[in-house]
Design a protein around this motif. Sequence first.
Motif, short mmCIF file in Angstrom:
data_model
loop_
_atom_site.label_atom_id
_atom_site.label_comp_id
_atom_site.label_asym_id
_atom_site.label_seq_id
_atom_site.Cartn_x
_atom_site.Cartn_y
_atom_site.Cartn_z
N ASP A 145 0.83 -1.20 0.00
CA ASP A 145 0.00 0.00 0.00
C ASP A 145 0.87 1.26 0.00
O ASP A 145 1.80 1.39 0.81
CB ASP A 145 -0.88 0.04 1.26
CG ASP A 145 -1.98 -1.00 1.26
OD1 ASP A 145 -2.21 -1.62 0.21
OD2 ASP A 145 -2.62 -1.18 2.32
N SER A 210 -10.35 -5.02 1.15
CA SER A 210 -10.98 -4.70 2.43
C SER A 210 -11.72 -3.38 2.34
O SER A 210 -11.45 -2.55 1.47
CB SER A 210 -9.93 -4.62 3.54
OG SER A 210 -9.08 -3.50 3.33
N GLU A 211 -12.63 -3.17 3.27
CA GLU A 211 -13.42 -1.94 3.29
C GLU A 211 -12.54 -0.71 3.50
O GLU A 211 -12.76 0.34 2.89
CB GLU A 211 -14.47 -2.03 4.40
CG GLU A 211 -15.60 -1.05 4.25
CD GLU A 211 -16.73 -1.31 5.24
OE1 GLU A 211 -16.49 -1.16 6.46
OE2 GLU A 211 -17.84 -1.65 4.80
N SER A 212 -11.51 -0.83 4.33
CA SER A 212 -10.62 0.29 4.58
C SER A 212 -9.84 0.68 3.33
O SER A 212 -9.62 1.86 3.04
CB SER A 212 -9.65 -0.02 5.72
OG SER A 212 -8.84 -1.15 5.41
N CYS A 213 -9.41 -0.32 2.56
CA CYS A 213 -8.70 -0.08 1.30
C CYS A 213 -9.61 0.60 0.29
O CYS A 213 -9.22 1.58 -0.36
CB CYS A 213 -8.17 -1.39 0.75
SG CYS A 213 -7.47 -1.27 -0.91
N PHE A 215 -12.26 2.37 0.87
CA PHE A 215 -12.53 3.72 1.32
C PHE A 215 -11.37 4.66 1.00
O PHE A 215 -11.57 5.80 0.58
CB PHE A 215 -12.79 3.74 2.83
CG PHE A 215 -13.00 5.13 3.39
CD1 PHE A 215 -14.19 5.80 3.16
CD2 PHE A 215 -12.00 5.75 4.11
CE1 PHE A 215 -14.38 7.09 3.65
CE2 PHE A 215 -12.18 7.03 4.60
CZ PHE A 215 -13.37 7.70 4.38
N HIS A 216 -10.15 4.17 1.18
CA HIS A 216 -8.96 4.99 0.91
C HIS A 216 -8.94 5.45 -0.55
O HIS A 216 -8.69 6.62 -0.86
CB HIS A 216 -7.70 4.18 1.23
CG HIS A 216 -6.49 5.03 1.48
ND1 HIS A 216 -5.42 4.59 2.24
CD2 HIS A 216 -6.16 6.28 1.07
CE1 HIS A 216 -4.50 5.53 2.28
NE2 HIS A 216 -4.92 6.56 1.57
N LEU A 238 -18.59 4.71 6.88
CA LEU A 238 -17.14 4.53 6.91
C LEU A 238 -16.45 5.60 7.76
O LEU A 238 -15.26 5.85 7.60
CB LEU A 238 -16.59 4.57 5.48
CG LEU A 238 -17.24 3.55 4.53
CD1 LEU A 238 -16.86 3.84 3.09
CD2 LEU A 238 -16.83 2.14 4.90
N SER A 240 -15.44 5.72 10.73
CA SER A 240 -14.33 5.31 11.61
C SER A 240 -12.99 5.39 10.89
O SER A 240 -11.96 5.66 11.52
CB SER A 240 -14.56 3.88 12.12
OG SER A 240 -14.67 2.97 11.04
N TYR A 241 -12.99 5.19 9.57
CA TYR A 241 -11.73 5.26 8.83
C TYR A 241 -11.21 6.69 8.70
O TYR A 241 -10.01 6.91 8.50
CB TYR A 241 -11.91 4.65 7.44
CG TYR A 241 -12.31 3.20 7.46
CD1 TYR A 241 -11.52 2.25 8.11
CD2 TYR A 241 -13.48 2.76 6.85
CE1 TYR A 241 -11.89 0.92 8.15
CE2 TYR A 241 -13.85 1.43 6.88
CZ TYR A 241 -13.06 0.51 7.53
OH TYR A 241 -13.42 -0.81 7.57
N LEU A 244 -8.13 8.19 10.65
CA LEU A 244 -6.76 7.87 10.28
C LEU A 244 -6.11 8.95 9.40
O LEU A 244 -4.91 8.91 9.16
CB LEU A 244 -6.72 6.54 9.52
CG LEU A 244 -7.30 5.32 10.27
CD1 LEU A 244 -7.32 4.12 9.33
CD2 LEU A 244 -6.50 5.02 11.52
N TYR A 245 -6.90 9.93 8.94
CA TYR A 245 -6.40 10.88 7.96
C TYR A 245 -6.06 12.24 8.60
O TYR A 245 -6.75 12.70 9.51
CB TYR A 245 -7.42 11.07 6.85
CG TYR A 245 -7.63 9.82 6.03
CD1 TYR A 245 -6.84 9.55 4.92
CD2 TYR A 245 -8.59 8.89 6.40
CE1 TYR A 245 -7.02 8.38 4.19
CE2 TYR A 245 -8.78 7.72 5.67
CZ TYR A 245 -7.99 7.48 4.57
OH TYR A 245 -8.16 6.32 3.86
#
Length: 301
Positions: A145, A210-213, A215-216, A238, A240-241, A244-245
């Motif tokens: 990533d 994955s959902e986090s990927c 979303f990114h 989404l 919660s993600y 991280l930003y």
Amino acid sequence: MEICVYYEKINEDSIRINRVYSTCPTIEIPECIDGYMVREIADYCFSSKEVDLSKTILSHEIPSNYHVCSGNDVESVKLGRNVKKIGDYAFYNCRKLKEIYVPSSLMNIGSDVFMNCLRLNHIYYDCSIFSETILKQILIQITWDVEVDFIDGSIFYPEYIGGYDEVGPAHIFALNIEGEGFRMRQCFKDGKVDFDGYDACFEKLCVEESESCIFHVAILRLMMGSEQYIPYLRAHDLTSYLLLYKDICGMVGKLIDEKCIDKNELDELISKEIDLEVRTILMELKNKMFSLSSTYSFEDF
């Protein structure tokens, strides 16, 4: 942070950096050293592998508190704007390297430059995301990533797994690639990011990753103005993600504009945010963008 370097002359006005010394794992290579333009980073420059310095020049005496910046002692490197080439294995086994700043002047990158730099997840470019660069050549060497940040936008390339499988008795092998990140890395035209090709990978990405990927990918493209990702972002909670930003406030504002976050989701985000300044900005966003504002007690802080 001042550095001390060993270098060799390329010609009358340019040099190649062979070794760097400093007190800090965050390194900034200046545009010029001793009146010479820094044009190249030598083979194994930041690797812990020993290099021959017998024919190099020391920029100045190495202070007693300086140490060689190599291997695990390197976490961030910013290259000067004159750098045109990075040599083979320049960052080999820099296992703590997290980010690198590369100039738009970079024209050539050697072999296995980032081998085993598995924590390298940010590349920063000093130009527009619409500019011609050698990003494709860089990404070929990074299978994990990685987010690439330009001055006017960012783009995310997910991890992919590649290997050779034996398909015949005569030791015939076929390349096997798993992960849409590989195809996304091929989306360039004449050195520029091919956004149409990149966006075309999203449907399959939603099945594999994955959902986090997902979303990114989606949030960065939304921030660039792509409307393709709005249905996905509206259909998934989404929030919660977002924690991280770094640019969480800008992202939240955009998501509210596009009706991808409702009042309850924003409340949840505010309750989870630990940074007081960010929480305050999010509260102001809520009061500004939703007709019904809430009253917060001192317990919220």
